[in-house]
Scaffold this motif. Structure first.
Motif, PDB file in Angstrom:
ATOM      1  N   ALA A   1      49.005  42.628  36.353  1.00  0.00           N
ATOM      2  CA  ALA A   1      47.976  43.363  37.092  1.00  0.00           C
ATOM      3  C   ALA A   1      46.599  42.758  36.823  1.00  0.00           C
ATOM      4  N   ARG A   2      46.364  42.393  35.576  1.00  0.00           N
ATOM      5  CA  ARG A   2      45.080  41.766  35.218  1.00  0.00           C
ATOM      6  C   ARG A   2      44.912  40.423  35.934  1.00  0.00           C
ATOM      7  N   ALA A   3      45.968  39.621  35.920  1.00  0.00           N
ATOM      8  CA  ALA A   3      45.911  38.316  36.592  1.00  0.00           C
ATOM      9  C   ALA A   3      45.731  38.495  38.098  1.00  0.00           C
ATOM     10  N   GLY A   4      46.414  39.469  38.674  1.00  0.00           N
ATOM     11  CA  GLY A   4      46.278  39.739  40.112  1.00  0.00           C
ATOM     12  C   GLY A   4      44.878  40.198  40.468  1.00  0.00           C
ATOM     13  N   TRP A   5      44.306  41.075  39.646  1.00  0.00           N
ATOM     14  CA  TRP A   5      42.946  41.554  39.870  1.00  0.00           C
ATOM     15  C   TRP A   5      41.961  40.393  39.800  1.00  0.00           C
ATOM     16  N   LYS A   6      42.145  39.538  38.798  1.00  0.00           N
ATOM     17  CA  LYS A   6      41.261  38.388  38.644  1.00  0.00           C
ATOM     18  C   LYS A   6      41.387  37.437  39.834  1.00  0.00           C
ATOM     19  N   ALA A   7      42.619  37.191  40.284  1.00  0.00           N
ATOM     20  CA  ALA A   7      42.839  36.309  41.440  1.00  0.00           C
ATOM     21  C   ALA A   7      42.219  36.903  42.697  1.00  0.00           C
ATOM     22  N   TRP A   8      42.363  38.211  42.878  1.00  0.00           N
ATOM     23  CA  TRP A   8      41.802  38.860  44.059  1.00  0.00           C
ATOM     24  C   TRP A   8      40.275  38.820  44.020  1.00  0.00           C
TER      25      TRP A   8
ATOM     26  N   VAL B   1      55.401  37.736  39.440  1.00  0.00           N
ATOM     27  CA  VAL B   1      56.504  37.596  38.482  1.00  0.00           C
ATOM     28  C   VAL B   1      56.290  38.511  37.276  1.00  0.00           C
ATOM     29  N   LEU B   2      55.070  38.526  36.730  1.00  0.00           N
ATOM     30  CA  LEU B   2      54.809  39.363  35.557  1.00  0.00           C
ATOM     31  C   LEU B   2      54.945  40.852  35.879  1.00  0.00           C
ATOM     32  N   ILE B   3      54.414  41.271  37.001  1.00  0.00           N
ATOM     33  CA  ILE B   3      54.542  42.681  37.394  1.00  0.00           C
ATOM     34  C   ILE B   3      56.012  43.018  37.635  1.00  0.00           C
ATOM     35  N   GLY B   4      56.737  42.100  38.280  1.00  0.00           N
ATOM     36  CA  GLY B   4      58.166  42.317  38.524  1.00  0.00           C
ATOM     37  C   GLY B   4      58.963  42.431  37.231  1.00  0.00           C
TER      38      GLY B   4
END
Length: 186
Positions: free
Chosen positions: A69-76, A169-172
């Motif tokens: 979630a952190r990586a996704g937020w940062k990417a977004w 992948v990490l969230i999954g």
């Protein structure tokens, strides 16, 4: 087979953010530290101390879920800002030892429940053999991850989409660990 494929994919994704030898070494150290924690918990459990209660193991799924979630937020948040991606590839921070170790621990934490009885029956010598074989397996995951990251077509795809794929992948993995562990009562 699926578990091994996921571990190789995670290694390749992490290696996708490690352009230098030092960063690659940090990744390998993180993989070994995470796996050492898994093995240590299993050895302690096998010796009768029981480091983690069985009911706590599924909650290890929160680690990759939160990291994803952190990586996704940062990417977004940095969407369209190619300088961050270029910085990761060309000298940015990349994944840290602790981050890699946490993902490794969370991804393999459910193995503690499998390793404990195996180690308990194997005795000290058998346990030592298992640990050596498992540690060689970690080396294989790292080598395979680095190999796939250095293939031009895969490296290009990881460079372009790796940050998104890593989040997914990490969230999954986190959701799978939580669900299979019965955290949601399913």
């Amino acid at each position: 087979m699926v578990v091994t494929s996921v571990r190789i994919l995670i290694s390749a994704l992490f290696f996708g953010h490690t352009a230098t030898r030092v960063k690659a070494i940090r990744l390998v150290i993180g993989r070994y530290l995470g796996f050492a924690a898994i093995v240590a918990a299993a050895v302690v459990g096998a010796l009768g101390v029981g480091l983690l209660p069985e009911s706590a193991i599924p909650y290890l799924g929160l680690l990759p879920l939160l990291l994803g979630a952190r990586a996704g937020w940062k990417a977004w948040r940095e969407h369209g800002d190619s300088t961050e991606e270029d910085q990761l590839r060309d000298g940015g921070e990349g994944p840290g030892i602790v981050q890699v170790a946490a993902v490794t621990l969370a991804n393999g934490g459910d193995n503690i429940g499998v390793y404990v009885p195996v180690f308990a029956v194997a005795g000290v010598t058998g346990m030592a053999v298992y640990v050596v074989v498992f540690l060689l397996g970690v080396a294989l995951w790292c080598v395979a991850g680095r190999y796939f990251d250095t293939r031009p077509l895969i490296a290009k795809a990881l460079s372009k989409w790796g940050h998104v794929l890593m989040s997914i992948v990490l969230i999954g993995i986190g959701a799978l660990i939580l669900t299979e562990g019965g955290v949601f009562g399913l």
